[in-house]
Write a protein that holds these residues in place. Structure first.
Motif, PDB file in Angstrom:
ATOM      1  N   PRO A   1      17.736  19.843   1.209  1.00 41.73           N
ATOM      2  CA  PRO A   1      17.628  18.390   1.422  1.00 41.73           C
ATOM      3  C   PRO A   1      16.239  18.004   1.932  1.00 41.73           C
ATOM      4  CG  PRO A   1      18.754  19.396   3.267  1.00 41.73           C
ATOM      5  CD  PRO A   1      18.478  20.514   2.293  1.00 41.73           C
ATOM      6  N   VAL A   2      15.274  17.986   1.020  1.00 38.40           N
ATOM      7  CA  VAL A   2      13.895  17.695   1.410  1.00 38.40           C
ATOM      8  C   VAL A   2      13.303  16.663   0.450  1.00 38.40           C
ATOM      9  CG1 VAL A   2      13.483  19.957   2.459  1.00 38.40           C
ATOM     10  CG2 VAL A   2      13.048  19.629   0.011  1.00 38.40           C
ATOM     11  N   CYS A   3      12.211  16.033   0.868  1.00 41.58           N
ATOM     12  CA  CYS A   3      11.513  15.059   0.029  1.00 41.58           C
ATOM     13  C   CYS A   3      10.073  14.943   0.519  1.00 41.58           C
ATOM     14  CB  CYS A   3      12.203  13.696   0.067  1.00 41.58           C
ATOM     15  SG  CYS A   3      12.554  13.083   1.736  1.00 41.58           S
ATOM     16  N   TRP A   4       9.199  14.493  -0.372  1.00 41.07           N
ATOM     17  CA  TRP A   4       7.787  14.352  -0.014  1.00 41.07           C
ATOM     18  C   TRP A   4       7.561  13.197   0.954  1.00 41.07           C
ATOM     19  CZ3 TRP A   4       4.832  18.277  -1.018  1.00 41.07           C
ATOM     20  CH2 TRP A   4       5.024  19.055  -2.158  1.00 41.07           C
ATOM     21  N   GLY A   5       8.302  12.123   0.753  1.00 42.47           N
ATOM     22  CA  GLY A   5       8.119  10.950   1.602  1.00 42.47           C
ATOM     23  C   GLY A   5       8.045   9.656   0.826  1.00 42.47           C
ATOM     24  N   TYR A   6       7.803   9.731  -0.484  1.00 45.74           N
ATOM     25  CA  TYR A   6       7.692   8.510  -1.282  1.00 45.74           C
ATOM     26  C   TYR A   6       8.944   8.216  -2.102  1.00 45.74           C
ATOM     27  CZ  TYR A   6       6.260  12.087  -4.721  1.00 45.74           C
ATOM     28  OH  TYR A   6       6.191  13.198  -5.516  1.00 45.74           O
ATOM     29  N   GLU A   7       9.912   9.143  -2.116  1.00 53.75           N
ATOM     30  CA  GLU A   7      11.106   8.952  -2.929  1.00 53.75           C
ATOM     31  C   GLU A   7      12.053   7.934  -2.289  1.00 53.75           C
ATOM     32  OE1 GLU A   7      10.018  13.411  -2.928  1.00 53.75           O
ATOM     33  OE2 GLU A   7      10.050  11.717  -1.528  1.00 53.75           O
ATOM     34  N   ARG A   8      12.843   7.281  -3.128  1.00 54.66           N
ATOM     35  CA  ARG A   8      13.871   6.378  -2.615  1.00 54.66           C
ATOM     36  C   ARG A   8      14.917   7.179  -1.846  1.00 54.66           C
ATOM     37  NH1 ARG A   8      15.209   2.180  -7.623  1.00 54.66           N
ATOM     38  NH2 ARG A   8      13.146   1.168  -7.679  1.00 54.66           N
ATOM     39  N   GLY A   9      15.309   6.662  -0.708  1.00 55.50           N
ATOM     40  CA  GLY A   9      16.326   7.330   0.090  1.00 55.50           C
ATOM     41  C   GLY A   9      15.822   8.518   0.873  1.00 55.50           C
ATOM     42  N   CYS A  10      14.522   8.713   0.913  1.00 60.58           N
ATOM     43  CA  CYS A  10      13.951   9.842   1.650  1.00 60.58           C
ATOM     44  C   CYS A  10      14.030   9.567   3.151  1.00 60.58           C
ATOM     45  CB  CYS A  10      12.498  10.057   1.226  1.00 60.58           C
ATOM     46  SG  CYS A  10      11.674  11.419   2.079  1.00 60.58           S
ATOM     47  N   GLU A  11      14.722  10.422   3.868  1.00 58.22           N
ATOM     48  CA  GLU A  11      14.875  10.267   5.313  1.00 58.22           C
ATOM     49  C   GLU A  11      13.680  10.881   6.043  1.00 58.22           C
ATOM     50  OE1 GLU A  11      17.212   8.584   6.693  1.00 58.22           O
ATOM     51  OE2 GLU A  11      18.471   8.268   4.908  1.00 58.22           O
ATOM     52  N   ALA A  12      13.336  10.295   7.175  1.00 53.32           N
ATOM     53  CA  ALA A  12      12.183  10.766   7.946  1.00 53.32           C
ATOM     54  C   ALA A  12      12.341  12.222   8.373  1.00 53.32           C
ATOM     55  CB  ALA A  12      11.977   9.873   9.166  1.00 53.32           C
ATOM     56  N   THR A  13      13.577  12.659   8.585  1.00 54.36           N
ATOM     57  CA  THR A  13      13.819  14.040   9.020  1.00 54.36           C
ATOM     58  C   THR A  13      13.675  15.046   7.882  1.00 54.36           C
ATOM     59  OG1 THR A  13      16.189  13.704   8.645  1.00 54.36           O
ATOM     60  CG2 THR A  13      15.352  13.326  10.883  1.00 54.36           C
ATOM     61  N   GLU A  14      13.619  14.558   6.638  1.00 53.96           N
ATOM     62  CA  GLU A  14      13.559  15.442   5.473  1.00 53.96           C
ATOM     63  C   GLU A  14      12.179  15.487   4.833  1.00 53.96           C
ATOM     64  OE1 GLU A  14      16.473  13.656   2.995  1.00 53.96           O
ATOM     65  OE2 GLU A  14      18.195  14.460   4.099  1.00 53.96           O
ATOM     66  N   THR A  15      11.266  14.645   5.283  1.00 52.04           N
ATOM     67  CA  THR A  15       9.986  14.501   4.608  1.00 52.04           C
ATOM     68  C   THR A  15       9.043  15.657   4.901  1.00 52.04           C
ATOM     69  OG1 THR A  15       8.093  13.021   4.285  1.00 52.04           O
ATOM     70  CG2 THR A  15       9.006  13.152   6.500  1.00 52.04           C
ATOM     71  N   TYR A  16       8.148  15.905   3.953  1.00 55.60           N
ATOM     72  CA  TYR A  16       7.165  16.979   4.094  1.00 55.60           C
ATOM     73  C   TYR A  16       6.137  16.646   5.176  1.00 55.60           C
ATOM     74  CZ  TYR A  16       3.443  20.261   2.826  1.00 55.60           C
ATOM     75  OH  TYR A  16       2.486  21.240   2.857  1.00 55.60           O
ATOM     76  N   SER A  17       5.810  15.389   5.311  1.00 53.27           N
ATOM     77  CA  SER A  17       4.769  14.973   6.251  1.00 53.27           C
ATOM     78  C   SER A  17       5.233  15.142   7.695  1.00 53.27           C
ATOM     79  CB  SER A  17       4.391  13.512   6.004  1.00 53.27           C
ATOM     80  OG  SER A  17       3.933  13.342   4.683  1.00 53.27           O
ATOM     81  N   ASN A  18       4.266  15.419   8.546  1.00 50.88           N
ATOM     82  CA  ASN A  18       4.549  15.584   9.973  1.00 50.88           C
ATOM     83  C   ASN A  18       3.429  14.916  10.762  1.00 50.88           C
ATOM     84  OD1 ASN A  18       5.767  16.441  12.340  1.00 50.88           O
ATOM     85  ND2 ASN A  18       4.756  18.444  12.303  1.00 50.88           N
ATOM     86  N   MET A  19       3.294  13.616  10.549  1.00 46.80           N
ATOM     87  CA  MET A  19       2.186  12.876  11.152  1.00 46.80           C
ATOM     88  C   MET A  19       2.302  12.830  12.669  1.00 46.80           C
ATOM     89  SD  MET A  19       1.874   9.547   8.727  1.00 46.80           S
ATOM     90  CE  MET A  19       3.428   8.977   9.406  1.00 46.80           C
ATOM     91  N   SER A  20       1.147  12.635  13.270  1.00 47.65           N
ATOM     92  CA  SER A  20       1.106  12.479  14.719  1.00 47.65           C
ATOM     93  C   SER A  20       0.088  11.403  15.067  1.00 47.65           C
ATOM     94  CB  SER A  20       0.718  13.802  15.390  1.00 47.65           C
ATOM     95  OG  SER A  20       0.608  13.638  16.787  1.00 47.65           O
ATOM     96  N   CYS A  21       0.505  10.453  15.892  1.00 44.44           N
ATOM     97  CA  CYS A  21      -0.387   9.385  16.357  1.00 44.44           C
ATOM     98  C   CYS A  21      -0.252   9.270  17.877  1.00 44.44           C
ATOM     99  CB  CYS A  21      -0.041   8.055  15.694  1.00 44.44           C
ATOM    100  SG  CYS A  21      -0.282   8.004  13.909  1.00 44.44           S
ATOM    101  N   PRO A  22      -0.791  10.248  18.605  1.00 44.48           N
ATOM    102  CA  PRO A  22      -0.596  10.252  20.058  1.00 44.48           C
ATOM    103  C   PRO A  22      -1.426   9.206  20.794  1.00 44.48           C
ATOM    104  CG  PRO A  22      -2.019  12.056  19.400  1.00 44.48           C
ATOM    105  CD  PRO A  22      -1.535  11.416  18.131  1.00 44.48           C
ATOM    106  N   GLY A  23      -2.539   8.798  20.199  1.00 41.27           N
ATOM    107  CA  GLY A  23      -3.423   7.861  20.885  1.00 41.27           C
ATOM    108  C   GLY A  23      -3.036   6.413  20.662  1.00 41.27           C
ATOM    109  N   ASP A  24      -3.765   5.545  21.317  1.00 40.88           N
ATOM    110  CA  ASP A  24      -3.533   4.106  21.224  1.00 40.88           C
ATOM    111  C   ASP A  24      -4.356   3.543  20.069  1.00 40.88           C
ATOM    112  OD1 ASP A  24      -2.907   1.509  21.652  1.00 40.88           O
ATOM    113  OD2 ASP A  24      -3.380   1.502  23.793  1.00 40.88           O
ATOM    114  N   ALA A  25      -3.794   2.578  19.363  1.00 37.59           N
ATOM    115  CA  ALA A  25      -4.524   1.941  18.263  1.00 37.59           C
ATOM    116  C   ALA A  25      -4.498   0.431  18.416  1.00 37.59           C
ATOM    117  CB  ALA A  25      -3.926   2.356  16.923  1.00 37.59           C
TER     118      ALA A  25
END
Length: 347
Positions: free
Chosen positions: A83-107
């Motif tokens: 149960p995995v997905c790249w991130g652009y597919e319909r119905g792709c859940e955040a827990t299944e996506t290939y990406s593992n982004m991190s935004c620790p700082g302030d923007a």
């Protein structure tokens, strides 16, 4: 040949027996090929991908997954049904996506919330860009009958793909200056297909006319053709069966600029992921220049194709018909600033 010639047709009987045996052998061979796809393994050798990517490839390509499932030699069976997905597919859940982004700082100044920070960075620098381009895809030239051409593009003709597309490169044979960042390679009627063209959509999206901005300089000249584009069409001096990528490239001596080209090509593979051979190496890349290609970073092309790179000199003077052609995105040439304090993208 078995037997000897005697009265009563014994020779013919033994000849018939031997012929039948040969035919049975042929049918056994045919049955093996039909019933055991991938048996020789060569198809799997064409998937030159990191093992970590295979679950995502198989999850997106159901035909390939089924071929792997029934094949005796597919080395990727352990990656099936995950149960995995790249991130652009319909119905792709955040827990299944290939990406593992991190935004620790302030923007602050860019966005107001952490959720907005993550979603903006995903859209700018990760598979969210692919998702955005896919949502923009529209048919520009629609097939009316089986075997017709078709062309679909994202907004502003930044990415396009099509089947049975005709391009007339004959004028290049007589061109005096080399093609490099030029926007006048094609003229009206030099590119087209046998399909129903939405002229208003094409005109309204042919608004970004610069060398590396879009495919507008070329595809604004797209026309409907009276004749079908196929292998034996009289108009086709050269028929290219392999999926073909026409690549606009930036400065090949500069690592930053040239790797923008490779990122564009990789993103385009995902945009083209509905085609069964997207991540296979048996394709053709044609660089949209007449200058000989050379770069210290040229080895990166080996991740995309096993074939010799072509440029426009290889097709100059010919009317070329493409069974499957991709006009890759030029998005990373925009040099847009990314959101601050964010990193670790999947692309």
């Amino acid at each position: 040949m078995r037997g000897r010639e005697v009265p009563g047709g014994q020779w013919r009987e033994e000849e018939s027996w031997e012929t039948n045996m040969r035919m049975e052998h042929v049918w056994v061979c045919v049955a093996v090929v039909v019933l055991a796809p991938g048996l020789l393994g060569s198809r799997w050798d064409q998937l030159n991908l990191h093992p970590d990517h295979m679950p995502y490839i198989l999850a997106n390509d159901h035909d390939l997954a089924e071929e792997c499932r029934v094949s005796r030699t597919c080395p990727f069976k352990k990656h099936l049904n995950q149960p995995v997905c790249w991130g652009y597919e319909r119905g792709c859940e955040a827990t299944e996506t290939y990406s593992n982004m991190s935004c620790p700082g302030d923007a602050r100044g860019w966005v107001t919330t952490k959720e907005e920070q993550l979603s903006t960075f995903f859209r700018q620098a990760d598979f969210g860009f692919v998702q955005e381009q896919l949502s923009e895809m529209r048919m520009y030239c629609t097939p009316q009958h089986p075997g017709d051409s078709w062309l679909e593009c994202s907004d502003h003709l930044r990415f396009c793909q099509g089947n049975n597309i005709y391009i007339d490169f004959r004028p290049l044979k007589h061109r005096k200056e080399p093609v490099h960042y030029h926007i006048d390679v094609l003229d009206h009627g030099q590119v087209g297909g046998h399909c129903s063209l939405d002229e208003n959509r094409l005109k309204s999206n042919s608004d970004q006319i610069s060398a590396l901005q879009s495919w507008g300089p070329e595809l604004r000249h797209f026309v409907e053709l009276d004749e079908r584009v196929w292998r034996r069409a009289e108009m086709c001096d050269l028929w290219i069966e392999s999926p073909t990528y026409l690549m606009k490239i930036d400065a090949t001596v500069n690592m930053y600029h040239h790797f923008c080209d490779f990122l564009n090509l990789y993103a385009s593979q995902h945009l083209n992921s509905t085609h069964h051979s997207t991540f296979f190496l048996d394709n053709q890349i044609i660089i949209w220049e007449t200058l000989p290609y050379w770069s210290n970073f040229g080895a990166a092309f080996e991740a995309f194709t096993k074939n010799r790179l072509w440029n426009l000199n290889d097709v100059a003077g010919k009317r070329v018909c493409f069974k499957r052609v991709v006009f890759p995105t030029t998005a990373t040439h925009d040099l847009r600033p990314l959101l601050q304090h964010s990193h670790r993208v999947g692309v």
